[in-house]
Design a protein around this motif. Sequence first.
Motif, PDB file in Angstrom:
ATOM      1  N   LEU A 238       0.344  11.682 -10.124  1.00 34.55           N
ATOM      2  CA  LEU A 238      -0.347  12.965 -10.018  1.00 34.55           C
ATOM      3  C   LEU A 238       0.592  14.130 -10.308  1.00 34.55           C
ATOM      4  N   LYS A 239       1.783  14.051  -9.792  1.00 36.03           N
ATOM      5  CA  LYS A 239       2.758  15.119 -10.008  1.00 36.03           C
ATOM      6  C   LYS A 239       3.131  15.225 -11.480  1.00 36.03           C
ATOM      7  N   MET A 240       3.310  14.096 -12.155  1.00 40.73           N
ATOM      8  CA  MET A 240       3.685  14.104 -13.562  1.00 40.73           C
ATOM      9  C   MET A 240       2.529  14.595 -14.433  1.00 40.73           C
TER      10      MET A 240
ATOM     11  N   PHE B   2       0.815  -1.208   0.000  1.00 41.09           N
ATOM     12  CA  PHE B   2       0.000   0.000   0.000  1.00 41.09           C
ATOM     13  C   PHE B   2       0.853   1.264   0.000  1.00 41.09           C
ATOM     14  N   ALA B   3       1.961   1.259   0.713  1.00 42.99           N
ATOM     15  CA  ALA B   3       2.851   2.415   0.729  1.00 42.99           C
ATOM     16  C   ALA B   3       3.461   2.635  -0.654  1.00 42.99           C
ATOM     17  N   LEU B   4       3.869   1.558  -1.304  1.00 44.38           N
ATOM     18  CA  LEU B   4       4.442   1.661  -2.644  1.00 44.38           C
ATOM     19  C   LEU B   4       3.396   2.148  -3.653  1.00 44.38           C
TER      20      LEU B   4
ATOM     21  N   ILE C 132       3.508   5.608  -5.870  1.00 48.73           N
ATOM     22  CA  ILE C 132       3.329   5.614  -7.326  1.00 48.73           C
ATOM     23  C   ILE C 132       2.188   6.556  -7.710  1.00 48.73           C
ATOM     24  N   ALA C 133       1.087   6.545  -6.963  1.00 48.60           N
ATOM     25  CA  ALA C 133      -0.046   7.424  -7.245  1.00 48.60           C
ATOM     26  C   ALA C 133       0.360   8.891  -7.110  1.00 48.60           C
TER      27      ALA C 133
END
Length: 190
Positions: A26-28, A15-17, A21-22
């Motif tokens: 979002l940033k990209m 879940f942390a990984l 990634i999410a």
Amino acid sequence: MTRFGRLFRDGVTTFALLGLIALLALKMNNRPELIQTGSFYVVDGDTLAQDGDRLRLLGIDAPEYRQQCQRDHVGWACGEEARKALDKLMKTAPAECRGSEHDRYGRLLVTCKAGDVDINSAMVRSGMAVSYGGYAAEEAAARQARAGLWAGDFERPRDYRREEQAERARSGDPLAGLGDYLRRFVGWDR
């Protein structure tokens, strides 16, 4: 470590990984808004140009420049009139166009304002453009008032473009037919 402990640790790590990634995705995907001001050249009823860049008014679709419409069984150059209407609106006050996305032709999709006037909305409200994913209330008002295009008969700009492409394909230009086929195949009908 017990089996439950390993499963819990692996679940938390997963879940942390996934969360990381999410956040990166979002940033990209966070595109900066581009703002263009100054004088614009009006190409047609929904397209502007400035310094070699093309901008497409977001949420509207205006008649193509050469498109003809009918009013009282008489043809009129609705495409030219749509261009004139946009030109007039763009000159009412210093214009500012904002957008962050591009269409498949590389045009920046923008919402423009001249002073307090939302140009996109005004084009639909005046009946010189139809709603294309936005401005449905403005289109309903223009239709009820029989403003612009709604005062007679017209072909939706999207349908007009499709017929023009088909006509070019029938005229013997093999590349036009291939391009039309590929656009339909990929689903790139504007």
